[in-house]
Design a protein around this motif. Structure first.
Motif, short mmCIF file in Angstrom:
data_model
loop_
_atom_site.label_atom_id
_atom_site.label_comp_id
_atom_site.label_asym_id
_atom_site.label_seq_id
_atom_site.Cartn_x
_atom_site.Cartn_y
_atom_site.Cartn_z
N LEU A 101 0.86 -1.18 0.00
CA LEU A 101 0.00 0.00 0.00
C LEU A 101 0.89 1.23 0.00
O LEU A 101 1.66 1.45 0.94
CB LEU A 101 -0.91 0.00 1.22
CG LEU A 101 -1.80 1.24 1.42
CD1 LEU A 101 -2.76 1.43 0.24
CD2 LEU A 101 -2.57 1.16 2.73
N VAL A 102 0.79 2.03 -1.05
CA VAL A 102 1.66 3.19 -1.20
C VAL A 102 0.89 4.46 -0.88
O VAL A 102 -0.22 4.68 -1.37
CB VAL A 102 2.23 3.28 -2.64
CG1 VAL A 102 3.20 4.46 -2.76
CG2 VAL A 102 2.92 1.98 -3.02
N THR A 103 1.48 5.29 -0.02
CA THR A 103 0.90 6.60 0.32
C THR A 103 1.99 7.66 0.12
O THR A 103 3.15 7.34 -0.12
CB THR A 103 0.42 6.64 1.77
OG1 THR A 103 1.55 6.55 2.65
CG2 THR A 103 -0.55 5.51 2.07
N ARG A 104 1.58 8.90 0.23
CA ARG A 104 2.53 10.00 0.11
C ARG A 104 2.81 10.57 1.50
O ARG A 104 1.90 10.73 2.31
CB ARG A 104 1.96 11.10 -0.80
CG ARG A 104 2.95 12.22 -1.09
CD ARG A 104 2.31 13.28 -1.96
NE ARG A 104 2.05 12.81 -3.32
CZ ARG A 104 1.37 13.50 -4.22
NH1 ARG A 104 0.84 14.66 -3.91
NH2 ARG A 104 1.19 13.01 -5.43
N ALA A 105 4.06 10.85 1.77
CA ALA A 105 4.50 11.30 3.10
C ALA A 105 3.69 12.49 3.60
O ALA A 105 3.47 13.46 2.86
CB ALA A 105 5.99 11.65 3.08
#
Length: 305
Positions: A101-105
Motif C-alpha cells: 500500500l503506497v501513500t505520500r508522506a
C-alpha cells in the motif's frame, strides 16, 4: 531440454505476486520502475496515468517477485473508464501473496481511506510504503505520521521510501521478498513484463501526450498501434491517437501540427531507447465519440485485458 528451458520449473526460496495499491498519483509506477531498474510502466505527474494492470518481474538468485502495478483507486468519476480502472485495481488483489500500500508522506485523505478499505478482507500481508519522504523538510514530522497510520491496520511492515531517489528500496524489497512463499518462477528469467511490445509502444506515446496536453485533455486520449515493422536496424511504427470529440483534434495537433510533431519526437526518443534502434514514427488523430464512457469502445481499445 536446455538449462534455460528447465529454469521455470526449479523451485526458489521465494516466488510470488506483490500488488502495488494506492490512490492516484502517489508514485506507484515510478516505484515499479525503480524496483526493476527499467521503465515498464509510464509515469507522469497527472493522476490516473496508469490505466492497466501491468506486471513487472524482478529476478534474483533465489527469488522472483512479480510486481503488479495498478491504476489508482479513486472515488470520483462515474464514466465507464473510471469504473474499469477501479475494477482493474481491485482485481489485482485476487490470489496475491503480498500487498504494498503506497501513500505520500504526511498526506492521508479520502482516496487513501478508499484504498485501505479495499484491503479489509485481504488475508495477504500488507506492507505500507510511505513515499516521497525526500520532500519532507522536517524529518521529525515523519515519526508521528507513521504512528498515526500504524493505528489504522496491523501492517506487516512500514517502510519510508523515495521511489524517485531510490532511497530505502532495498529494505522495501527485502520486506516483500521474505513474505513470499517458496515455489517455481512464474516467468522465464529473461522476461521483465507481461505486456507485449505493442502495448509498451502505445503507452510511451500516450505518456508524451499527457505531458504535452497538460490540463487541456488529460484523459480524453487513447493510443492504438496500427503498424509495427522491424528490419535493417529501423522500426517503422504507425499509431492512431483517439479523441472523443471533433473539437479535440486541433488541440492535440496544435498550430500547424507543432504539438503533434513534438509528441512524436519525444515519443520516438523513448521508443528508440526501448527497442535499441532507429525509429520512424507516424501519428494520426481520429475521433471515437465518447470512447471513455462506452464499454464496447473500451474493449476495442484494449481495456479490461
Amino acid at each position: 531440454m536446455s538449462a534455460d528451458e528447465q529454469q521455470p520449473f526449479v523451485a526458489l526460496e521465494h516466488s510470488g505476486l506483490c500488488a502495488i495499491i494506492g490512490r492516484p498519483n502517489v508514485g506507484k509506477s515510478t516505484l515499479l520502475n525503480a524496483l526493476l531498474g527499467e521503465k515498464v510502466s509510464i509515469a507522469t505527474r497527472k493522476p490516473q496515468t496508469t490505466r492497466h494492470r501491468i506486471l513487472g518481474v524482478l529476478h534474483q538468485e533465489q527469488a522472483q517477485v512479480v510486481w503488479v502495478d495498478t491504476p489508482g483507486l479513486h472515488a470520483r468519476g462515474q464514466r465507464a473508464l473510471n469504473r474499469e480502472l477501479n475494477r482493474a485495481a481491485l482485481a489485482a488483489l485476487e490470489e496475491i501473496d503480498v500487498v504494498l500500500l503506497v501513500t505520500r508522506a504526511l498526506e492521508w485523505g479520502e482516496e487513501d481511506e478508499r484504498a485501505l478499505a479495499a484491503l479489509a478482507n485481504v488475508s495477504a500481508p500488507v506492507i505500507l510504503a510511505i513515499n516521497q519522504v525526500d520532500r519532507v523538510a522536517d524529518k521529525r514530522q515523519l515519526l508521528p505520521h507513521i504512528e498515526r497510520l500504524s493505528e489504522l491496520r496491523e501492517f506487516a511492515a512500514v517502510v519510508p521510501i523515495s521511489a524517485l531517489r531510490r532511497r530505502n528500496l532495498d529494505r522495501l524489497q527485502e520486506e516483500v521478498v521474505t513474505r513470499l512463499p517458496p515455489g517455481p518462477p512464474l516467468f522465464p528469467h529473461d522476461q521483465i513484463t507481461d505486456r507485449d511490445v505493442g502495448f509498451r509502444l502505445a503507452e510511451l506515446i500516450r505518456e508524451q501526450l499527457i505531458v504535452a496536453l497538460g490540463d487541456e485533455l488529460p484523459y480524453a486520449t487513447s493510443v492504438q498501434i496500427q503498424g509495427f515493422e522491424r528490419g535493417g536496424g529501423v522500426s517503422k511504427i504507425a499509431a492512431l491517437i483517439w479523441v472523443e470529440r471533433e473539437a479535440q483534434k486541433p488541440i492535440v495537433i496544435g498550430e500547424r501540427g507543432k504539438r503533434l510533431k513534438k509528441v512524436g519526437s519525444l515519443a520516438r526518443r523513448e521508443i528508440e531507447q526501448l527497442l535499441g534502434e532507429q525509429v520512424h514514427l507516424e501519428l494520426w488523430v481520429k475521433v471515437k465519440a465518447q470512447w471513455s464512457d462506452d464499454a464496447r469502445a473500451l474493449r476495442e481499445l484494449g481495456y479490461g485485458e
